[in-house]
Design an enzyme around this catalytic site. Structure first.
Site, PDB file in Angstrom:
ATOM      1  N   GLY A 235      44.866  35.964  28.941  1.00 13.00           N
ATOM      2  CA  GLY A 235      43.305  35.982  28.831  1.00 13.00           C
ATOM      3  C   GLY A 235      42.877  37.503  29.131  1.00 13.00           C
ATOM      4  N   GLY A 236      41.589  37.700  29.283  1.00 13.03           N
ATOM      5  CA  GLY A 236      40.821  38.683  29.837  1.00 13.03           C
ATOM      6  C   GLY A 236      40.886  38.885  31.306  1.00 13.03           C
TER       7      GLY A 236
ATOM      8  N   ARG B  87      39.711  39.090  34.750  1.00 13.37           N
ATOM      9  CA  ARG B  87      39.112  37.987  35.603  1.00 13.37           C
ATOM     10  C   ARG B  87      38.780  36.671  34.972  1.00 13.37           C
ATOM     11  NH1 ARG B  87      40.208  39.848  40.468  1.00 13.37           N
ATOM     12  NH2 ARG B  87      38.835  41.657  41.190  1.00 13.37           N
ATOM     13  N   SER B  88      39.701  36.347  34.133  1.00 14.11           N
ATOM     14  CA  SER B  88      39.574  35.092  33.335  1.00 14.11           C
ATOM     15  C   SER B  88      39.882  34.016  34.109  1.00 14.11           C
ATOM     16  CB  SER B  88      40.017  35.026  31.834  1.00 14.11           C
ATOM     17  OG  SER B  88      41.415  35.318  32.255  1.00 14.11           O
ATOM     18  N   GLY B  89      40.586  34.248  35.320  1.00 16.64           N
ATOM     19  CA  GLY B  89      41.223  33.121  35.889  1.00 16.64           C
ATOM     20  C   GLY B  89      42.655  32.768  35.736  1.00 16.64           C
ATOM     21  N   LYS B  90      43.520  34.166  34.920  1.00 18.03           N
ATOM     22  CA  LYS B  90      44.614  33.655  34.790  1.00 18.03           C
ATOM     23  C   LYS B  90      45.843  33.807  35.731  1.00 18.03           C
ATOM     24  CE  LYS B  90      44.977  38.059  33.082  1.00 18.03           C
ATOM     25  NZ  LYS B  90      43.727  38.675  33.142  1.00 18.03           N
TER      26      LYS B  90
ATOM     27  N   HIS C 182      45.281  38.343  45.937  1.00 18.62           N
ATOM     28  CA  HIS C 182      46.370  37.430  45.468  1.00 18.62           C
ATOM     29  C   HIS C 182      47.371  37.071  46.531  1.00 18.62           C
ATOM     30  CE1 HIS C 182      46.129  38.345  40.761  1.00 18.62           C
ATOM     31  NE2 HIS C 182      45.063  38.707  41.234  1.00 18.62           N
TER      32      HIS C 182
END
Length: 177
Positions: free
Chosen positions: A8-9, A11-14, A52
């Site tokens: 994903g891009g 800050r997409s929540g990956k 994180h």
């Protein structure tokens, strides 16, 4: 769920989604190839790393290494790699090849990807890797940006072939491919 690639891009929540996939897995080896956090040198990066770290369970073991293939091969627990794009950019930094023709160092890239794929295939526990989905925007005006997008796409395609599932994150929502 055995082997999952989460893409994903920015800050997409990956990362959060990948962590949730292994939330009930017990001990997890969290492999991070990122640069060490140094708040004095780069406070924004340090804040990302800290966010994180603080949400990970305390029983997860963090492995900070660029040799992610070896770390996967040595792990006797489920593994989460965060992230493949960071590993790729740091590898190119280490090889010192950003400004060299790709054909002159293609063997370094190919060997590193093959080592990762071999470790991935042979790991007997769940594996989740986070990666960047790049190239949906403008083509970079810089050769290094175009190279990073091309090579990230190649790594992602290769990893996807050895995964049971690929998940694209968009606006915090998982799209199962």
């Amino acid at each position: 769920m055995t082997k999952v690639l989460v893409t994903g891009g920015v800050r997409s929540g990956k990362s959060l989604y990948a962590e949730m996939l292994l939330a009930d897995a017990g001990p997890v080896s969290y492999i991070t190839p990122g640069y060490p956090a140094d708040p004095a040198a780069d406070p924004e990066w340090a804040a990302r790393v800290y966010s994180h770290q603080k949400r990970r369970p305390t029983h997860w073991r963090t492995v900070e290494t660029l040799d992610i293939a070896h770390a996967v091969a040595e792990a006797d627990t489920p593994v989460l790699i965060d992230c493949i794009g960071t590993w790729l950019s740091r590898s190119i930094d280490t090889w010192g090849t950003w400004d060299q023709p790709f054909d002159s160092w293609r063997h370094l890239f190919d060997d590193a990807v093959l080592e990762l794929l071999d470790a991935w295939r042979n790991h007997d526990h769940p594996l989740v890797a986070v990666t960047n989905e790049v190239g949906w925007g403008l083509v970079s005006q810089y050769a290094s940006g175009r190279l990073f997008a091309d090579l990230t796409g190649r790594v992602n395609q290769r990893l996807a072939t050895v995964c049971d599932e690929v998940v694209l994150m968009v606006a915090g929502r998982p799209l199962h491919l």
